[in-house]
Design a protein around this motif. Sequence first.
Motif, PDB file in Angstrom:
ATOM      1  N   THR A  47     -10.502   1.650  -1.366  1.00 16.48           N
ATOM      2  CA  THR A  47     -10.135   0.243  -0.613  1.00 16.48           C
ATOM      3  C   THR A  47      -8.926   0.831   0.280  1.00 16.48           C
ATOM      4  O   THR A  47      -8.394  -0.055   0.990  1.00 16.48           O
ATOM      5  CB  THR A  47      -9.348  -0.640  -1.763  1.00 16.48           C
ATOM      6  OG1 THR A  47      -8.375  -0.188  -2.348  1.00 16.48           O
ATOM      7  CG2 THR A  47     -10.195  -1.269  -2.506  1.00 16.48           C
ATOM      8  N   VAL A  48      -8.597   2.251   0.023  1.00 17.54           N
ATOM      9  CA  VAL A  48      -7.474   2.768   1.167  1.00 17.54           C
ATOM     10  C   VAL A  48      -8.151   3.307   2.254  1.00 17.54           C
ATOM     11  O   VAL A  48      -8.813   4.292   1.893  1.00 17.54           O
ATOM     12  CB  VAL A  48      -6.572   3.839   0.531  1.00 17.54           C
ATOM     13  CG1 VAL A  48      -5.690   4.338   1.506  1.00 17.54           C
ATOM     14  CG2 VAL A  48      -5.788   3.009  -0.677  1.00 17.54           C
ATOM     15  N   LYS A  49      -8.469   2.788   3.217  1.00 14.65           N
ATOM     16  CA  LYS A  49      -9.357   3.257   4.282  1.00 14.65           C
ATOM     17  C   LYS A  49      -8.620   4.310   5.158  1.00 14.65           C
ATOM     18  O   LYS A  49      -9.588   5.166   5.670  1.00 14.65           O
ATOM     19  CB  LYS A  49      -9.576   1.923   5.231  1.00 14.65           C
ATOM     20  CG  LYS A  49     -10.077   0.927   4.741  1.00 14.65           C
ATOM     21  CD  LYS A  49     -11.495   1.026   3.751  1.00 14.65           C
ATOM     22  CE  LYS A  49     -11.927  -0.043   3.119  1.00 14.65           C
ATOM     23  NZ  LYS A  49     -13.054   0.222   2.220  1.00 14.65           N
ATOM     24  N   ARG A  50      -7.432   4.548   5.182  1.00 10.36           N
ATOM     25  CA  ARG A  50      -7.074   5.597   6.116  1.00 10.36           C
ATOM     26  C   ARG A  50      -6.832   6.906   5.143  1.00 10.36           C
ATOM     27  O   ARG A  50      -6.842   7.003   3.938  1.00 10.36           O
ATOM     28  CB  ARG A  50      -5.707   5.401   6.611  1.00 10.36           C
ATOM     29  CG  ARG A  50      -5.263   4.129   7.470  1.00 10.36           C
ATOM     30  CD  ARG A  50      -4.092   3.881   8.112  1.00 10.36           C
ATOM     31  NE  ARG A  50      -2.807   4.113   7.173  1.00 10.36           N
ATOM     32  CZ  ARG A  50      -2.437   3.209   6.697  1.00 10.36           C
ATOM     33  NH1 ARG A  50      -2.837   1.964   6.684  1.00 10.36           N
ATOM     34  NH2 ARG A  50      -1.332   3.099   5.896  1.00 10.36           N
TER      35      ARG A  50
ATOM     36  N   ASP B 122      -9.646   6.426  -4.097  1.00  7.95           N
ATOM     37  CA  ASP B 122      -9.162   4.711  -4.086  1.00  7.95           C
ATOM     38  C   ASP B 122      -9.962   4.434  -2.812  1.00  7.95           C
ATOM     39  O   ASP B 122      -9.682   4.298  -1.762  1.00  7.95           O
ATOM     40  CB  ASP B 122      -8.161   4.573  -3.894  1.00  7.95           C
ATOM     41  CG  ASP B 122      -7.625   2.827  -3.786  1.00  7.95           C
ATOM     42  OD1 ASP B 122      -8.521   2.215  -3.658  1.00  7.95           O
ATOM     43  OD2 ASP B 122      -6.580   2.393  -4.162  1.00  7.95           O
TER      44      ASP B 122
ATOM     45  N   SER C 191      -5.843  -2.853   2.928  1.00  7.80           N
ATOM     46  CA  SER C 191      -6.508  -1.508   3.638  1.00  7.80           C
ATOM     47  C   SER C 191      -5.528  -1.236   4.828  1.00  7.80           C
ATOM     48  O   SER C 191      -5.573  -0.035   5.360  1.00  7.80           O
ATOM     49  CB  SER C 191      -7.793  -1.875   3.917  1.00  7.80           C
ATOM     50  OG  SER C 191      -8.584  -2.020   3.143  1.00  7.80           O
TER      51      SER C 191
ATOM     52  N   ILE D 170       0.745  -1.371   0.003  1.00 13.02           N
ATOM     53  CA  ILE D 170      -0.049  -0.055   0.047  1.00 13.02           C
ATOM     54  C   ILE D 170       0.911   1.128  -0.152  1.00 13.02           C
ATOM     55  O   ILE D 170       0.372   2.335   0.111  1.00 13.02           O
ATOM     56  CB  ILE D 170      -0.974   0.009   1.304  1.00 13.02           C
ATOM     57  CG1 ILE D 170      -2.016   1.017   0.920  1.00 13.02           C
ATOM     58  CG2 ILE D 170      -0.298   0.299   2.502  1.00 13.02           C
ATOM     59  CD1 ILE D 170      -3.265   0.833   1.862  1.00 13.02           C
TER      60      ILE D 170
ATOM     61  N   PHE E  62      -3.237   1.244  -7.995  1.00  3.52           N
ATOM     62  CA  PHE E  62      -3.795   0.191  -7.251  1.00  3.52           C
ATOM     63  C   PHE E  62      -3.470  -1.089  -8.080  1.00  3.52           C
ATOM     64  O   PHE E  62      -2.976  -2.114  -7.197  1.00  3.52           O
ATOM     65  CB  PHE E  62      -5.258   0.378  -7.218  1.00  3.52           C
ATOM     66  CG  PHE E  62      -5.901  -1.079  -7.258  1.00  3.52           C
ATOM     67  CD1 PHE E  62      -6.186  -1.570  -5.954  1.00  3.52           C
ATOM     68  CD2 PHE E  62      -6.745  -1.562  -8.405  1.00  3.52           C
ATOM     69  CE1 PHE E  62      -6.871  -2.923  -5.902  1.00  3.52           C
ATOM     70  CE2 PHE E  62      -7.388  -2.826  -8.390  1.00  3.52           C
ATOM     71  CZ  PHE E  62      -7.390  -3.435  -6.954  1.00  3.52           C
TER      72      PHE E  62
ATOM     73  N   SER F 140      -5.469   7.519  -0.676  1.00  2.00           N
ATOM     74  CA  SER F 140      -7.174   7.541  -0.653  1.00  2.00           C
ATOM     75  C   SER F 140      -7.816   8.537  -1.571  1.00  2.00           C
ATOM     76  O   SER F 140      -8.721   8.530  -2.182  1.00  2.00           O
ATOM     77  CB  SER F 140      -7.505   7.631   0.824  1.00  2.00           C
ATOM     78  OG  SER F 140      -7.075   8.948   1.506  1.00  2.00           O
TER      79      SER F 140
ATOM     80  N   SER G 244       0.167  -2.272  -7.459  1.00  2.00           N
ATOM     81  CA  SER G 244       0.390  -2.619  -5.819  1.00  2.00           C
ATOM     82  C   SER G 244       0.293  -4.066  -5.454  1.00  2.00           C
ATOM     83  O   SER G 244       0.514  -4.756  -4.191  1.00  2.00           O
ATOM     84  CB  SER G 244      -0.626  -1.852  -4.868  1.00  2.00           C
ATOM     85  OG  SER G 244      -1.819  -2.589  -4.929  1.00  2.00           O
TER      86      SER G 244
ATOM     87  N   ARG H 147      -5.154   9.561   3.267  1.00  2.00           N
ATOM     88  CA  ARG H 147      -3.994   9.523   2.605  1.00  2.00           C
ATOM     89  C   ARG H 147      -4.111  10.252   1.518  1.00  2.00           C
ATOM     90  O   ARG H 147      -4.010   9.675   0.091  1.00  2.00           O
ATOM     91  CB  ARG H 147      -3.318   7.846   2.656  1.00  2.00           C
ATOM     92  CG  ARG H 147      -2.665   7.401   3.789  1.00  2.00           C
ATOM     93  CD  ARG H 147      -2.319   5.923   3.181  1.00  2.00           C
ATOM     94  NE  ARG H 147      -1.466   5.800   2.088  1.00  2.00           N
ATOM     95  CZ  ARG H 147      -0.283   5.797   2.405  1.00  2.00           C
ATOM     96  NH1 ARG H 147       0.453   5.970   3.499  1.00  2.00           N
ATOM     97  NH2 ARG H 147       0.578   5.645   1.280  1.00  2.00           N
TER      98      ARG H 147
ATOM     99  N   ARG I  65       0.000   3.896  -2.678  1.00  2.00           N
ATOM    100  CA  ARG I  65      -1.385   4.278  -2.755  1.00  2.00           C
ATOM    101  C   ARG I  65      -1.968   5.181  -2.096  1.00  2.00           C
ATOM    102  O   ARG I  65      -1.379   5.635  -0.720  1.00  2.00           O
ATOM    103  CB  ARG I  65      -2.212   2.860  -2.762  1.00  2.00           C
ATOM    104  CG  ARG I  65      -1.903   1.879  -3.691  1.00  2.00           C
ATOM    105  CD  ARG I  65      -2.392   0.494  -3.660  1.00  2.00           C
ATOM    106  NE  ARG I  65      -3.833   0.771  -3.414  1.00  2.00           N
ATOM    107  CZ  ARG I  65      -4.559  -0.157  -2.682  1.00  2.00           C
ATOM    108  NH1 ARG I  65      -3.835  -1.207  -2.183  1.00  2.00           N
ATOM    109  NH2 ARG I  65      -5.605   0.102  -2.448  1.00  2.00           N
TER     110      ARG I  65
END
Length: 361
Positions: A236-239, A234, A352, A200, A266, A205, A269, A241, A203
């Motif tokens: 699928t990137v929960k934080r 994105d 994630s 990640i 994505f 968010s 990665s 960023r 990548r």
Amino acid sequence: MSDIRLYVNNQIYTGWQTVSVTRAIDQAASSFSIGLTSNFDSSVGVLPVAPGSACQLELDGEIVVTGFVDSISGNFSASSHTYSVTGRSKIGDLIDSAAIIEGGEFRDQKVDAIARSICLPFGIKVAVADGVDIGEPLKVHRVDDGGAHEVIERACRRRGLLLFSSTSGGLVIGDITNNQISTDLVVGGNVKSGSGKFSINNRFSLYRVKGQLNDSDESLPLEQQVQVLGVARDPTVKRYRPTVIDAEDGDTNLTKRAQFEASTRFGRSIKMTYSVQGWKHSDGLWEPNQLVRVKDTYFGVDGVFLISHVNYRYGPSGTETDISVIPREAFKAQDLPKNNTGVEQTWRDIFSDSSTTEVST
């Protein structure tokens, strides 16, 4: 025994004992390394192949690289001598050399015209793959003392296009294929071994791409010129960023540019590599830019992926191919799905919440 032939200056060199050939979507020039070892014979000298010679490498009757010899090396002892030859496709010259363009920029030219202008003095032919839309002309595309291939690749990236090295040595402007081969990659079946890397680190968010319109008044201060902004996410990137990217000159569809950045990061990665026996599947050579179904109980994967790299090998274990696969999103500008294509829930959690996971089977 496999038939490995190197053609140089109307001569055919055979009898090679080791071979490694790499072809990839994101490696502009295909490359090869071949070698042999035999008993010492004082009457035999170094192979009469000079670095820089035009060459063509053929595996089992199929051309895989057309280009030039980069280097030869040899060593000998009282009992044996060894030779090795390395080379790349013609695109290697574009990678190594600068783009010399009068005025240092292109104006109102399409991507293929830019590529042909740069490739002309190198004697490299440029083709556009069938059915590929190369898009509108670029208002301004600066050279900025860049390498020849880098300037072309940057122009293609602005239109969401890819560059390939053809087996005949030309440069092909294309897109991701829709062709799926009939042979699957099956762990517990034709797959001998495998490895995977899921990261990640690169990548985000939120992607914000910013730029200025070139048809605005360039005499005005930069902050007063017309600014444009493209945004993509994105899911699928929960934080949280976020990242900000400066667009190339004259880009106006920055939403597509942001989507391209999000989807390619994505896709890249997630990478899995599988080794199989032989160089061919039921329809022909394993090649990059083909779709293949992957059935992998180890990584929990059952889906269709894009072949990004292939490495043909020959040695004591016979003929083998290493095949790297990535999600199809890796080279397409599109909105990302909320769930990762072809990857089970176990890996969604990893994508994630962690930094990098690397596993070998």
